[in-house]
Write a protein that holds these residues in place. Structure first.
Motif, mmCIF file in Angstrom:
data_model
loop_
_atom_site.group_PDB
_atom_site.id
_atom_site.type_symbol
_atom_site.label_atom_id
_atom_site.label_comp_id
_atom_site.label_asym_id
_atom_site.label_seq_id
_atom_site.Cartn_x
_atom_site.Cartn_y
_atom_site.Cartn_z
ATOM 1 N N ASP A 50 0.839 -1.203 0.000
ATOM 2 C CA ASP A 50 0.000 0.000 0.000
ATOM 3 C C ASP A 50 0.875 1.255 0.000
ATOM 4 O O ASP A 50 0.613 2.221 -0.734
ATOM 5 N N ASP A 70 2.785 9.303 -5.609
ATOM 6 C CA ASP A 70 3.160 10.622 -5.095
ATOM 7 C C ASP A 70 4.338 11.215 -5.859
ATOM 8 O O ASP A 70 4.385 12.424 -6.121
ATOM 9 N N ALA A 127 1.551 4.040 -3.019
ATOM 10 C CA ALA A 127 1.330 5.464 -2.741
ATOM 11 C C ALA A 127 2.563 6.290 -3.110
ATOM 12 O O ALA A 127 2.444 7.386 -3.676
#
Length: 722
Positions: free
Chosen positions: A448, A456, A452
């Motif tokens: 996860d 990002d 991300a």
């Protein structure tokens, strides 16, 4: 067969030492080939009269004895330490006297700084700040009175802060000099940061000051111990942004060592594994630190303490409470794995089941426990003839055969499968399926965070590689790579990747200035300041690289300089052939080898390109020209989906660069935007992509070429901005 080196020409050594909470690890790196030649481990000496300095020297002596070298063979020595981080996390800090300077309206803002004492840096512990206000920094009597008050209170560390001191530092300097003359350790606000923001700048200075006495004493002990050991090489300390700094800089700004533990590991991945775009997973027994490498650089951000922001640029690291020793949790009634961790076998005081013998586990009974009072009682353990054992993520990885023979976490696969058998029976699964269920549960939160970070930082998914480090690397990275459909690998010598990172790290310095409407000369001035800062700390002037960014919204000019303390060139015989480089470039470009072309080259790099149809959803029309820049080791140092490449010499640059920049400058309602420019000259890739103004970009590019041989190869890689 091991080839022995000529004893008449012993290898020069770069030594990296990582001071952890439990152990101090040291490694020796051959300075010519950058290969690991030895490693040593010793307990960290927290309770010794000389503190951690004793463990550093002990590890150093063990290391030199092991590799058969002496102190004179060490040409570079650096160490990383968690001391500053632990001091702040535990609230074990020194009291600070904060002097705010100001009259009239400015006094209103400086007096508010007294509120810094309310910041909680550890549970139940706040910043120990004693505030004093000073109207006039020229008033010697008033300054003396404030310092007398601090002296009587046993305060030895002082912060001086005045509004707009980044523009006019005279007031802070006067008070700071007076305090230093009386033996106080002083941090002036403008010395910590040149950015506007009185509260944030002062907060950062106070955090520096509360650890200054302890770190200053440690620096002296380490320096004295190293000198007694006969080491004459420059002594460096790991920074929180992946670089190193001199011991003198550490004495002045110890705050830069905070959070340097994770930075050492990712620096090792960057320098040893030569990652261009990737995610680094450093897995210990209890947790995994996850960080990003983008375009060959570690990702940093301003960090927070006690819920308050600072001007400390540190590694963007995200910790997940899953490590190689994380214990498996299950609801046996529901036949389901409910979690992995956060409690580890180490905290529970139990050995890993996979490291037991088959006899220890014969007939073992599965049960659940609460490892520590107050924990949920769903952690799985085995009770067998050899005692009680924890079932961990490492056990599951070994049972599946995901741990390589040379990996630190390697266990006998049959024993690991035997340990998982009672779990499989309780879940109604095969051993293989049970192990996969455990690993899927344990790596899910890691993936996860990985996803991300990829989003990002807009990492190119076709270039991303997962790199595992730390003793527990094989328990997390292989399975996460398989499930996440990402390329992955375990770093060489993963268990000592942090001290390797310390040994290989470059001297680094960052200079920031807020300059509205900055001129070319002002931007070049910030660049020169950063360059001179790393040279002053021992970097080879010919090897310093400076990346400059100009933010038009905040008017911030930022220059990040890095350089080695000596020329580091790897053994040329180990480098790849042109055919090998061509094959690797084609694979990265995702085209057949015959469609990859050499566009340009220097003595240190090859630039490859291809031509392909632009996807219909991308604007602009016409074909794309993807580009890959490879070093001679075959590492992709830069990748672009669409770029223009110009080849020439340094002498050609005066005319070539302005022409190419002008051709690719974009114009719109918001004004002009110069292309993203990277220069390949000598061994460096100078990244000037952070500069949007055409004139400033050309001025910076010319500064990169100053003093170089006009006949030297020069390559420019330019990307048009949208």
């Amino acid at each position: 067969m091991v080839e022995h080196q000529d004893v008449s020409a012993p290898a020069r050594l770069r030594v990296g030492i990582d001071v952890g909470g439990t152990f101090t690890d040291a490694v020796a790196i051959d300075a010519a080939t950058l290969q690991l030649v030895g490693q040593a481990k010793t307990p960290t000496s927290h309770d010794h009269p000389d503190g951690v300095a004793h463990g550093i020297v002990t590890a150093l002596h063990q290391l030199l004895d092991q590799v058969g070298r002496s102190a004179r063979d060490v040409v570079f020595l650096a160490h990383g330490t968690t001391q500053a981080t632990n001091a702040l996390l535990e609230g074990d800090v020194a009291p600070v006297g904060l002097i705010g300077i100001g009259t009239g309206a400015s006094a209103v803002f400086t007096k508010r700084l007294a509120g810094l004492r309310t910041i909680e840096i550890a549970p139940g512990k706040h910043l120990p700040v004693e505030y004093a206000h000073l109207r006039d920094p020229h008033d010697a009597a008033a300054i003396g009175g404030v310092l007398d008050r601090f002296d009587a209170a046993g305060i030895r560390s002082v912060v001086v802060s005045e509004p707009f001191s980044v523009d006019v530092a005279e007031g802070e300097d006067l008070v700071a000099d007076a305090a230093r003359s009386r033996g106080f350790l002083v941090t002036a606000g403008h010395e910590i940061s040149s950015l506007y923001g009185l509260s944030k700048r002062t907060r950062t200075a106070v955090l520096n000051a509360v650890i200054l006495p302890r770190m200053f004493a440690t620096a002296d002990l380490v320096a004295d111990s190293i000198a007694r050991a006969g080491i004459t090489a420059p002594l460096m300390v790991m920074r929180c942004d992946g670089g190193v700094m001199s011991l003198d800089e550490m004495r002045r700004r110890p705050l830069l060592t905070v959070l340097s533990g994770p930075a050492a590991g990712v620096a090792g991945a960057l320098m040893q594994e030569k990652v261009t775009d990737g995610v680094f997973l450093e897995t210990g027994g209890t947790s995994t630190d996850i960080s990003v490498i983008r375009n060959g650089r570690v990702a940093v951000q301003y960090t927070e303490f006690g819920g308050s922001s600072t001007f400390l640029s540190a590694l963007d690291v995200r910790a997940v409470g899953v490590g190689g020793g994380s214990m498996v949790r299950a609801d046996l009634g529901a036949r389901s794995v409910v979690g992995v961790g956060p409690r580890s076998a180490h905290i529970a005081g139990l050995p890993y089941a996979c490291f037991a013998s088959a006899d220890d586990l014969t007939g073992a009974r599965l049960s659940t426990v609460a490892p520590v009072p107050g924990d949920p009682s769903d952690y799985l353990v085995l009770d067998g003839p050899g005692g009680r054992f924890a079932l961990t993520l490492t056990c599951a990885a070994n049972a599946l055969g995901l741990v390589g023979e040379q990996d630190y976490a390697r266990a006998d696969q049959e024993v690991a499968a035997l340990a998982l058998t009672p779990v499989a029976e309780a879940l109604g699964l095969s051993v293989r399926d049970a192990a996969q269920r455990v690993l899927a549960t344990g790596t899910e939160p890691v993936l996860d965070v990985v996803r991300a970070l990829i989003k990002d930082y807009r990492l190119p998914e076709d270039q991303v590689v997962l790199v595992g480090g730390g003793g527990g690397a094989a328990a997390v990275t292989p399975f996460a790579g398989h499930v996440g459909e990402l390329e992955w690998r375990i770093a060489d010598h993963a268990e000592v990747i942090s001290p390797i990172g310390v040994a290989l790290a470059l001297i680094r310095e960052q200079v920031e200035r807020v300059i509205p409407g900055a001129t070319d000369e002002q931007i070049l001035g910030v660049r020169r300041e950063a360059e001179q800062a790393v040279i002053a700390q021992g970097a080879d002037p010919h090897e310093v690289s400076v990346d400059v960014t100009v933010d038009p919204q905040s008017h911030t000019v930022r220059a990040v300089a890095s350089g080695a303390t000596e020329l580091r060139t790897q053994d040329r015989s180990s480098r790849l052939s042109d055919d090998d480089l061509h094959r690797l470039a084609a694979r990265s470009l995702r085209v057949p080898p015959e469609e990859a072309q050499v566009l340009a080259s220097t003595a240190a790099h090859r630039v490859y390109g291809a031509r392909r149809r632009r996807p219909w959803w991308r604007l602009g029309g016409g074909p794309e020209h993807p580009v890959r820049v490879l070093d001679l080791d075959g590492v992709v140092r830069f990748a672009s989906p669409d770029a223009r490449v110009e080849q020439g010499t340094v002498g050609d640059g005066t005319a070539m660069l302005p022409r190419a920049v002008a051709d690719l400058t974009s114009y719109g309602d918001g004004g002009s935007r110069a292309p993203a420019l990277r220069l390949l000259v000598g061994p460096r890739i100078s990244d000037l992509s952070g500069v949007l103004d055409e004139s400033s970009l050309i001025a910076l590019a010319r500064s990169e070429l100053e003093g170089r041989d006009r006949r030297e190869d020069l390559v420019a890689v330019l990307e048009r901005r949208a």
